[in-house]
Design a protein around this motif. Structure first.
Motif, short mmCIF file in Angstrom:
data_model
loop_
_atom_site.label_atom_id
_atom_site.label_comp_id
_atom_site.label_asym_id
_atom_site.label_seq_id
_atom_site.Cartn_x
_atom_site.Cartn_y
_atom_site.Cartn_z
N PRO A 1 0.84 -1.21 0.00
CA PRO A 1 0.00 0.00 0.00
C PRO A 1 0.87 1.25 0.00
O PRO A 1 1.95 1.26 0.58
N TRP A 2 0.38 2.30 -0.65
CA TRP A 2 1.14 3.56 -0.59
C TRP A 2 0.85 4.29 0.70
O TRP A 2 1.63 5.15 1.13
N CYS A 3 -0.25 3.93 1.40
CA CYS A 3 -0.45 4.44 2.75
C CYS A 3 -1.41 3.52 3.50
O CYS A 3 -2.23 2.82 2.91
N VAL A 4 -1.26 3.53 4.81
CA VAL A 4 -2.14 2.80 5.72
C VAL A 4 -2.64 3.81 6.75
O VAL A 4 -1.84 4.44 7.44
N LEU A 5 -3.96 3.99 6.82
CA LEU A 5 -4.56 4.96 7.74
C LEU A 5 -4.96 4.23 9.02
O LEU A 5 -5.77 3.30 8.98
N ALA A 6 -4.39 4.65 10.13
CA ALA A 6 -4.64 3.99 11.41
C ALA A 6 -5.21 5.01 12.40
O ALA A 6 -4.68 6.10 12.53
N GLY A 7 -6.29 4.63 13.08
CA GLY A 7 -6.87 5.53 14.06
C GLY A 7 -8.22 5.09 14.58
O GLY A 7 -8.67 5.58 15.62
#
Length: 140
Positions: free
Chosen positions: A49-55
């Motif tokens: 992935p070019w980004c992983v959004l965590a929250g």
């Protein structure tokens, strides 16, 4: 589906809960996962992935691109999050990319819909016609 005609496969260690193509880019895809994260891929390179959004604190049930640089997610943790994709990290979880968290939307069970139009986000839950309409403004 005939696997012989498959152009590619993206594998994830946890269940995938939702998938969304970007209407603003022909090569962007995001999916929400049971591991509480959202994965964004550039379909020209699906090895990572070019980004992983965590929250989120529970499974991500819906994702929606608002524009080429903004994503909204809903979760079974009863929150919606607005993500600034310009603030993501390549190769690791991007916890600081969350620009806004909407809370207070409660659902008896799970989210069943997410839609956006003209500066509003609408989402709904399975129980007793629960829904929310939230005003948003994305800076251009």
């Amino acid at each position: 589906m005939d696997a012989r005609n498959c152009l590619g496969t993206i594998r994830n260690i946890a269940n995938v809960c939702c998938v969304q193509f970007s209407a603003h880019s022909s090569h962007l895809l995001a999916f929400g996962s049971a591991d509480y994260r959202t994965y964004c891929y550039d379909l020209r390179n699906t090895r990572a992935p070019w980004c992983v959004l965590a929250g989120h604190d529970k499974a991500v049930s819906y994702v929606k691109f608002l524009d080429s640089e903004t994503l909204v997610t809903t979760s079974t943790d009863n929150t919606l999050k607005l993500w600034d994709l310009k603030k993501t990290n390549y190769g690791g979880p991007s916890t600081s990319a969350c620009s806004l968290t909407f809370s207070g939307h409660t659902k008896e069970k799970n989210s069943v819909g997410l839609s956006t139009t003209d500066g509003y986000i609408a989402c709904a839950g399975e129980g007793n016609q629960t829904w929310s309409l939230l005003p948003i403004q994305v800076a251009v």
